[in-house]
Design an enzyme around this catalytic site. Structure first.
Site, PDB file in Angstrom:
ATOM      1  N   LYS A 137      16.677  28.513   8.748  1.00 51.34           N
ATOM      2  CA  LYS A 137      18.131  28.509   8.543  1.00 51.34           C
ATOM      3  C   LYS A 137      18.390  29.002   7.126  1.00 51.34           C
ATOM      4  CE  LYS A 137      21.515  26.662   7.179  1.00 51.34           C
ATOM      5  NZ  LYS A 137      22.427  27.319   6.209  1.00 51.34           N
TER       6      LYS A 137
ATOM      7  N   GLU B 266      11.915  20.784  -2.467  1.00 50.86           N
ATOM      8  CA  GLU B 266      11.900  21.405  -3.793  1.00 50.86           C
ATOM      9  C   GLU B 266      13.347  21.459  -4.247  1.00 50.86           C
ATOM     10  OE1 GLU B 266      12.660  23.267  -6.565  1.00 50.86           O
ATOM     11  OE2 GLU B 266      11.954  25.192  -5.805  1.00 50.86           O
TER      12      GLU B 266
ATOM     13  N   CYS C 155      15.373  28.270  -9.837  1.00 52.63           N
ATOM     14  CA  CYS C 155      15.115  26.829  -9.991  1.00 52.63           C
ATOM     15  C   CYS C 155      14.303  26.555 -11.244  1.00 52.63           C
ATOM     16  CB  CYS C 155      14.488  26.236  -8.745  1.00 52.63           C
ATOM     17  SG  CYS C 155      13.208  27.249  -8.052  1.00 52.63           S
TER      18      CYS C 155
ATOM     19  N   GLU D 121      21.764  20.465 -13.667  1.00 47.49           N
ATOM     20  CA  GLU D 121      21.344  21.838 -13.414  1.00 47.49           C
ATOM     21  C   GLU D 121      22.575  22.742 -13.567  1.00 47.49           C
ATOM     22  OE1 GLU D 121      19.743  22.651  -9.445  1.00 47.49           O
ATOM     23  OE2 GLU D 121      18.083  23.714 -10.375  1.00 47.49           O
TER      24      GLU D 121
END
Ligand code: NAI
Ligand code: MG
Length: 487
Positions: free
Chosen positions: A170, A243, A277, A376
């Site tokens: 997906k 992750e 990331c 983040e």
């Protein structure tokens, strides 16, 4: 309007559609189906049916099919990279790299699986054989983000397939086109081994996670969504591989070559507009060299070219969308309100009126009370803080809920050793920011989630271990009942 790839066939959507937008122009370039729950289920059932044969396919046959996938990715890399730049904004040059790394991952696992099927271990009795078998889980649901859609798909699907699992993929809402184009890369696999469904995360994505026919979920994305995925998997006691991003530190020691370190930091912070990331999101520089380092970094950053990723000389493309850019703007605003100094950038480029662009931004005078040093940011923002001594830099590096990667520039071996021993992160880069090596593991400590991709570890994630005890004799064992006098 695109279709989905289920059981080796193109399947049209049945409900709504998702518009795919070019983030450099804000134009709608195509539409993809928003898969219904029933269609997700159809893909999972196809993958379950295909598992029966695929899990028993010989290693050399799997190797040939996986190598063929790698070859096709290389053959189509211009087409795939172009699609990905149009839907994702990342400069074409970086997307061409992404295709070559993805192909290389398929080649790596094509070979690795050949000698990772298990082992024979010494038995307790001479009449016995003890085997450790490494077996697949079944259907793996792979949920992929938009920043490296093909690469992160490869890091999941290649080892999952190599281990004998079948997959339902997906892609993210923003980047389904390059993923659907991969159907051709997989069409030589038996039908149902690889399936691709598109749709909204909270509906199509979550249906995949919730489906009882899915034995394992491999997810890369945000901490918030990862938590939700993990909760659903916990309820079903289903294997989950996570992750969940990072807040990587980049430490520049006093002995570093400042010309090199400034360029290294700029690349690590602004690559893919900071939407990696492992982006360097917190820079710590020794106070003795902070001034000359920052001068070099600012001067170099001002020369970087922001623009459409299809143009050859573009260094930094657009961000993925309006909302992510708003988050970046909020982080910068919060920092400035708390006393940070803006050295360059900080706004949308004047000359680019369309597209989700944001100038590469450098902040100094920052501290850990600011969101830009804690959450983040996932954008082209580079906050720099001066440290007094190396112990402080190491302590600050560990001041994060995340533990994905950490960078260090120094030639001081003692400091290198202290850094890799004390820093709680899955990757340590010394004088070599943000590289991957297919043969070594990638993933994080702490709230990054603990999943590992690439390397032997990246294959083991998709294998479960079975221990077989086999005795060639049928003897009464001396340790059985009765415990009293043997008679
Ligand atoms: P997200 O984590 O919501 O999306 C990642 C994937 O999960 C997409 O395929 C999405 O469709 C799917 N998804 C969303 N909700 C789901 C659910 N309830 N069940 C199953 N699947 C679901 O990330 P998003 O919204 O794109 O980005 C938000 C922030 O996440 C970014 O600003 C960044 O900070 C972080 N992020 C980190 C990434 C990384 O590489 N670690 C990648 C993407 C985002
Ligand atoms: Mg989301």
């Amino acid at each position: 309007m695109k279709s989905m790839w289920i059981n080796g066939e193109w399947v049209a959507g049945k409900a709504g559609t998702l518009k795919v937008v070019n983030p450099a122009t804000e134009e709608v370039i195509d539409e993809v189906p928003d898969a219904t729950r029933a269609q997700v289920s159809q893909a999972v059932e196809a993958a379950r049916a295909a598992f029966a044969l695929w899990s028993k396919t010989m290693a050399h046959e799997k190797a040939e099919l996986l190598h063929e996938a790698a070859r096709k990715i290389r053959d189509k890399s211009n087409h795939l990279a172009t699609l990905l730049t149009l839907e994702g904004g990342k400069p074409l040059r970086e997307n061409l790299d992404e295709m070559s790394w993805s192909a290389s991952c398929f080649d790596y696992y094509a070979e690795l699986q050949r000698n990772r099927r298990g082992r024979v271990i010494p038995s307790l009795e001479p009449s016995q054989l003890n085997l450790v078998l490494k077996e697949p889980y079944g259907v793996v649901g792979c949920i992929i983000p938009w920043n490296y859609p093909v690469l992160l798909l490869a890091w999941k699907a290649a080892p999952a397939l190599a281990a004998g699992n079948t997959v339902v993929i997906k892609p993210a809402e923003q980047t389904p086109l390059s993923t659907l184009a991969l159907a051709e890369v997989f069409e030589h696999f038996p039908p149902g081994v690889v399936n691709i469904v598109t749709g909204i995360g909270e509906t199509a994505g979550q249906s995949l996670v919730e489906h009882p026919g899915v034995s394992m979920v491999a997810f890369t994305g945000s901490l918030e969504t990862g938590r939700r995925v993990a909760r659903i998997c916990a309820d079903q006691v289903k294997k989950v591989h996570l992750e969940l991003g990072g807040k990587d530190a980049f430490v520049v020691e006093a002995d570093a070559d400042l010309d090199v370190a400034a360029k290294a930091v700029a690349w690590a912070a602004f690559l893919n507009a900071g939407q990696v990331c492992t982006s360097a999101e917190r820079i710590y520089v020794h106070k003795g060299v902070a001034k000359p380092f920052i001068e070099r970094l600012v001067e170099f950053t001002k020369k970087l070219k922001v623009g459409d990723g299809m143009q050859k000389d573009t260094d930094i493309g657009p961000m993925i969308g309006r909302m992510p850019r708003k988050k970046v703007e909020a982080h910068v605003k919060n920092a400035l309100a708390k006393g940070a100094k803006l050295l360059t950038g900080g706004k949308r480029p004047k000359e680019l009126s369309r597209g989700f662009f944001f100038e590469p931004t450098i902040l100094s005078n920052v501290d850990h009370s600011m969101t830009v040093m804690r959450d983040e940011t996932f954008g082209p923002v580079c906050p720099v803080r001066a440290f007094n001594d190396f112990n402080e830099a190491v302590r600050w590096t560990n001041e994060s809920v995340y533990g994905l990667g950490a960078n260090l520039y120094t030639h001081d071996a003692k400091k290198v050793k202290q850094f890799y021993e004390e820093v709680q992160a899955g990757t340590i880069w010394v004088n070599d920011p943000l590289t991957d090596n297919d043969a070594g593991p990638f993933g994080g400590y702490k709230a990054t989630g603990g999943g590992r991709e690439l390397g032997e570890e990246g294959l083991e994630e998709f294998q479960q271990s079975k221990h077989v005890h086999w005795d060639f004799e049928q003897n009464v064992k001396p340790w059985w009942y009765p415990y009293g006098k043997k008679g």
